[in-house]
Design a protein around this motif. Sequence first.
Motif, PDB file in Angstrom:
ATOM      1  N   GLU A 219       0.820  -1.208   0.000  1.00 13.47           N
ATOM      2  CA  GLU A 219       0.000   0.000   0.000  1.00 13.47           C
ATOM      3  C   GLU A 219       0.855   1.260   0.000  1.00 13.47           C
ATOM      4  O   GLU A 219       0.502   2.249  -0.654  1.00 13.47           O
ATOM      5  CB  GLU A 219      -0.941  -0.011   1.203  1.00 13.47           C
ATOM      6  N   LEU A 220       1.961   1.249   0.709  1.00 18.25           N
ATOM      7  CA  LEU A 220       2.844   2.415   0.707  1.00 18.25           C
ATOM      8  C   LEU A 220       3.451   2.618  -0.680  1.00 18.25           C
ATOM      9  O   LEU A 220       3.547   3.749  -1.175  1.00 18.25           O
ATOM     10  CB  LEU A 220       3.947   2.241   1.749  1.00 18.25           C
ATOM     11  N   ALA A 223       1.142   4.224  -3.132  1.00 14.11           N
ATOM     12  CA  ALA A 223       0.982   5.673  -2.969  1.00 14.11           C
ATOM     13  C   ALA A 223       2.218   6.451  -3.384  1.00 14.11           C
ATOM     14  O   ALA A 223       2.161   7.672  -3.560  1.00 14.11           O
ATOM     15  CB  ALA A 223       0.649   5.979  -1.504  1.00 14.11           C
ATOM     16  N   ILE A 326       6.534   8.773   3.294  1.00 10.74           N
ATOM     17  CA  ILE A 326       6.208   7.504   2.631  1.00 10.74           C
ATOM     18  C   ILE A 326       7.475   6.693   2.407  1.00 10.74           C
ATOM     19  O   ILE A 326       7.495   5.472   2.642  1.00 10.74           O
ATOM     20  CB  ILE A 326       5.478   7.764   1.294  1.00 10.74           C
ATOM     21  N   THR A 551       3.406   7.157   8.529  1.00  6.83           N
ATOM     22  CA  THR A 551       2.417   7.168   7.444  1.00  6.83           C
ATOM     23  C   THR A 551       1.945   5.728   7.352  1.00  6.83           C
ATOM     24  O   THR A 551       2.719   4.832   7.018  1.00  6.83           O
ATOM     25  CB  THR A 551       3.015   7.634   6.108  1.00  6.83           C
ATOM     26  N   PRO A 553      -0.964   2.737   6.243  1.00  6.53           N
ATOM     27  CA  PRO A 553      -2.133   2.326   5.454  1.00  6.53           C
ATOM     28  C   PRO A 553      -3.217   1.808   6.394  1.00  6.53           C
ATOM     29  O   PRO A 553      -3.256   0.627   6.718  1.00  6.53           O
ATOM     30  CB  PRO A 553      -1.589   1.214   4.540  1.00  6.53           C
ATOM     31  N   LEU A 563      -4.413   6.122   3.489  1.00  4.40           N
ATOM     32  CA  LEU A 563      -3.030   6.378   3.880  1.00  4.40           C
ATOM     33  C   LEU A 563      -3.027   7.536   4.863  1.00  4.40           C
ATOM     34  O   LEU A 563      -3.215   8.690   4.479  1.00  4.40           O
ATOM     35  CB  LEU A 563      -2.184   6.700   2.644  1.00  4.40           C
TER      36      LEU A 563
END
Length: 599
Positions: A219-220, A223, A326, A551, A553, A563
């Motif tokens: 997920e990071l 993004a 991130i 940060t 998710p 996020l």
Amino acid sequence: MVTFHQPSLYLPMSVICLSGITFAAGFVDAQDATSSDSGSLAPAKNPEITAAANIEEQRATELRDQALQVIPPDRHYRHLLADVVTESYQGKGFRSIWDPAGIAPSLYRDLSKALNSHGLPELMALDPEVLIKGITGDTVDKRDLAQTIAILDAGMMIRLGWVPTENIWSEWNKGDTPGIDDRSTDQITADLVVAAAVQPFELNRVIDALGPKNWIYRELRKAYPEAKQAILKYSGLPNIPDPATAGVGRPGEAYPYAAAIAAHLADKGYLELPAEQISGLSQMTPELTAALTAFQKDYGLDADGIFGPGSWRYLNTNAASQFRSIIINMHRARLLPSDFGDRYLLVNLPSAELFGFEDNDFHTATMRVVHGQASENTHHTPVFRDVMKEVVFAPYWNVPKSIAVKEILPKAQGDWGYLSRKRYEIVTNFNPYNKDSHRLSPENLELVAQGRLFLRQLPGPSNSLGRIKFLFPNTNNIYMHDTPSKSLFARSNRDYSHGCIRVSRPEELGKWVLESQGWSGEQVKEAMFADDRKSQAIEKELNVYITYFTTFPRPVFGGKIVLAPARDVYELDAKDSTTLSEVLPWVEPVAPTIPSGGQ
């Protein structure tokens, strides 16, 4: 320390046939066995097999040495990389791994792009053409070996990180280490072999096979491209002053920064209004309040429609800081196992929340937690992982000596009734089956101060652990528990404990943990509110991960993931930025402006 794996034997069939030995189900033909003095049979030593094994072992050693000659010394995983190289070629009989026609001349450039897509500097990639010049010997094809080292280096840098795990999360690999890390020589080799067998050759597919596979990293990384693009252009988003000093925005009331709040909510997809209406807002309208409430709910805030410091922290972010955050958190996510386990609990300290997952990362529970105080270094909750073993109902609180001496004894010595009111007793040891206690006296209090006697708080409503605790034995003596101090869960900053983790909905967590063993919510509640201590072993493995992502998710019920920025409660971003300084980009922040509708 990485150890070199002893090479296994891959003997050609011709060698086996020439030996005249037939192996079947672990037995040897009698004619090829020799009798020992005791009369037992032992297989004859075949010179050809022994020679072949010695030659293979020698070639493997030479190949490993050749790889180490060209792998840069700053790679903390260089010996593991050399082991994977050796095992990969040995498994193929020292033949080439790659199809010469499949790899384009642009491999170096493509590796650079692959690193960049994972938040690592392009210049970290190894150039196969440079590696070829440093390779000595002809154990395997030099070009193929150079390509393998370059590809593996990029994949392992993405998979294992630029620095060893201990440089970021020092406690992570101590004690129990649940989950499948896939950091062994055999597993990385298997991933490489499978990826190399796919035709036609696709570098991104190979890198993905070698890279991290956990959902947080996924997920990071998802993004990352958008965050990178955002710093290259002015977003037009205004700055919102901190409500702690500028005042909070309440539903229906005039608020000078309503337009700025609306602009950020619209950018995140929570508010659909024409730009001219957004810029003209001067109060917290019903539409704006509804959008803010939806945002608060998704990010784990109090969904009250009031714009205060908690909402400000999550909403007022700039592109440069978000991009850098991130990348830092992608490095942290590389430390996580690829498979967390069938059932697991994950606590994220910066957001002070606990999440429960079942059946391949399916999110089924969320609750707030209180964790170790930031202001006291000795109270910080460590980042580590373990396996939950036991649930204790109506627990005793075994007071640590440091707390007994610094906090409780001074009160007891100044107030002779303090210990009895708070239901403390003086005991010889913390054995829960020991019901004997010592009388209150100056002499016994002195023995407590010396650590020769101990303080224990009896079960009940005033017990500091509340009515239930969840044990995952570890050297830090950290566990989860209930608490009588319920009001702390309503605060946006929730670092108040001595290190253990207090859970906001202990009955719900108890049911979640034990329902697979037939416990109902009512049974959990009944055991919690009984006065007698009761212990229940956990039969099905339940992994616990205490993590640190600024940060994060954040999973929301229904499969959605947002996020979310989170409070750097222990100020680890600065520490990890220094540790990772060689691979972190420096970003010139873009200063946002306040729109005409604000002040």
